[in-house]
Enzyme design. Structure first.
Site, short mmCIF file in Angstrom:
data_model
loop_
_atom_site.label_atom_id
_atom_site.label_comp_id
_atom_site.label_asym_id
_atom_site.label_seq_id
_atom_site.Cartn_x
_atom_site.Cartn_y
_atom_site.Cartn_z
N ASN A 90 0.81 -1.23 0.00
CA ASN A 90 0.00 0.00 0.00
C ASN A 90 0.84 1.27 0.00
OD1 ASN A 90 -2.33 1.81 1.01
ND2 ASN A 90 -0.89 1.85 2.73
N TYR A 157 2.39 10.05 -11.49
CA TYR A 157 1.55 9.22 -10.61
C TYR A 157 0.78 8.20 -11.45
CZ TYR A 157 -1.63 8.24 -6.66
OH TYR A 157 -2.35 7.65 -5.64
N LYS A 161 0.81 4.11 -11.18
CA LYS A 161 -0.37 3.33 -10.79
C LYS A 161 -0.90 2.45 -11.94
CE LYS A 161 -0.58 4.80 -6.49
NZ LYS A 161 -0.29 3.88 -5.36
P1 NAD Z 1 -0.80 8.47 3.50
O1 NAD Z 1 0.17 9.51 3.07
O2 NAD Z 1 -1.53 8.65 4.78
O3 NAD Z 1 -0.12 7.03 3.55
C1 NAD Z 1 1.00 6.68 2.79
C2 NAD Z 1 1.77 5.65 3.59
O4 NAD Z 1 2.88 5.21 2.78
C3 NAD Z 1 2.35 6.26 4.85
O5 NAD Z 1 2.35 5.28 5.87
C4 NAD Z 1 3.78 6.57 4.44
O6 NAD Z 1 4.66 6.62 5.53
C5 NAD Z 1 4.06 5.37 3.54
N1 NAD Z 1 5.18 5.59 2.63
C6 NAD Z 1 5.34 6.56 1.71
N2 NAD Z 1 6.51 6.43 1.07
C7 NAD Z 1 7.11 5.33 1.63
C8 NAD Z 1 8.34 4.69 1.41
N3 NAD Z 1 9.23 5.13 0.52
N4 NAD Z 1 8.64 3.60 2.15
C9 NAD Z 1 7.77 3.13 3.08
N5 NAD Z 1 6.59 3.71 3.34
C10 NAD Z 1 6.27 4.80 2.63
O7 NAD Z 1 -1.85 8.36 2.31
P2 NAD Z 1 -2.87 7.21 1.87
O8 NAD Z 1 -3.93 7.89 1.13
O9 NAD Z 1 -3.23 6.32 2.99
O10 NAD Z 1 -1.97 6.42 0.81
C11 NAD Z 1 -1.83 5.02 0.78
C12 NAD Z 1 -1.82 4.54 -0.65
O11 NAD Z 1 -3.11 4.78 -1.22
C13 NAD Z 1 -0.81 5.20 -1.58
O12 NAD Z 1 -0.18 4.22 -2.38
C14 NAD Z 1 -1.68 6.11 -2.44
O13 NAD Z 1 -1.09 6.33 -3.71
C15 NAD Z 1 -2.94 5.30 -2.52
N6 NAD Z 1 -4.14 6.09 -2.87
C16 NAD Z 1 -4.59 7.08 -2.07
C17 NAD Z 1 -5.73 7.79 -2.44
C18 NAD Z 1 -6.27 8.91 -1.58
O14 NAD Z 1 -7.09 9.71 -2.07
N7 NAD Z 1 -5.91 9.02 -0.34
C19 NAD Z 1 -6.41 7.46 -3.61
C20 NAD Z 1 -5.92 6.43 -4.40
C21 NAD Z 1 -4.79 5.73 -4.02
#
Ligand code: NAD
Length: 253
Positions: A90, A157, A161
């Protein structure tokens, strides 16, 4: 008996947002959690909270941009719990939004592909042999609506993805007869630190605006992604593989 009793579940990016919410959902179902992120204090806090509520969780610090650390992460999980059953890959970064393709920063492009795409590939590279040793398993990769539909201003991005969707399907077909299911989830805007950074959803007006893009007229909650991940990991999804599930309030219709 809880659905994930004695199942070892590895979650990357578990220190906040969707990863953190998913950790709590699996913990309530009896899973043994191996939680991974870069931010040690936040990740430890998630693991401690689960243990305080009677669950089983350890935190392991690893950077998904570092290939060696990813191999060490899976080895540490297997050493700690004796195997691996479920992985939710994730962790991810947002990088650049609202930037036209010619103007996209090269450095941010490289980071997006390194963390969001190569990181997921490296995770599977190590997780699949660990799952085969256990007789099978389930992998859920984090893609995005931006991995199945075009949005202007997010080419890096999108590349990462769409790539996740591609490697999910390839790996799923490779292991379809060897007990490993591989699927991806594709959320639209979900309340998290990332959504706050990209859309400013911590402000009510911005949240309302982001919500209005979705037919349900709201953004999603991390738990609404976590529940789909849990289902994909469970035996209830035993005939589901190579699938990309939109969690988007109807946005992609
Ligand atoms: P978030 O920023 O709260 O969580 C991201 C997590 O990834 C955090 O725990 C961060 O510490 C970790 N992370 C980032 N880079 C890292 C690395 N190099 N090594 C280890 N850990 C790392 O945001 P979120 O929305 O919970 O994001 C989680 C996933 O969901 C991501 O892959 C994001 O692309 C995807 N996503 C989010 C959304 C949204 O709207 N929030 C929509 C679609 C997809």
């Amino acid at each position: 008996m809880s659905r994930f009793e004695n199942k070892v579940v590895l979650i990357t990016g578990a220190s906040s947002g969707i990863g953190e919410a998913t950790a709590y959902v699996f913990a309530r179902e009896g899973a043994k959690l191996f939680l991974v992120a870069r931010r040690e204090e936040k990740g430890e806090a998630v693991a401690s909270r689960i243990r305080a509520e009677g669950g089983t969780a350890v935190f392991h610090r690893a950077d998904m941009a570092d290939r060696k650390q990813i191999g060490d992460m899976v080895a540490a999980c297997v050493a700690h719990y004796g195997g691996l059953d479920v992985a939710f890959n994730n962790a991810g970064i947002d990088g650049a939004f609202n930037v036209d393709t010619p103007d996209h920063s090269e450095d941010i492009w490289d980071d997006l592909l390194a963390i969001n795409l190569t990181g997921v590939w490296m995770c599977m590279r190590h997780q699949i042999p660990a799952m085969l040793a256990r007789g099978g398993g389930s992998i859920i990769n984090m893609a995005s609506m931006a991995g199945v539909k075009g949005f202007p201003g997010s080419s890096g991005y999108a590349a990462s993805k769409f790539g996740v969707v591609g490697i999910t399907k390839a790996a799923a077909l490779e292991y379809a007869q060897r007990g490993i299911r591989v699927n991806a989830v594709c959320p639209a805007v979900i309340r998290s630190e990332m959504a706050d950074r990209v859309f400013g959803t911590d402000e009510k007006d911005n949240e309302d605006q982001a919500g209005s893009w979705h037919p349900m007229n709201r953004i999603g909650e991390p738990e609404e992604v976590a529940d789909v991940v849990l289902w994909l990991a469970s035996d209830q999804a035993s005939f589901v593989t190579a699938e990309t599930i939109k969690i988007d309030g109807g946005l992609g219709a």
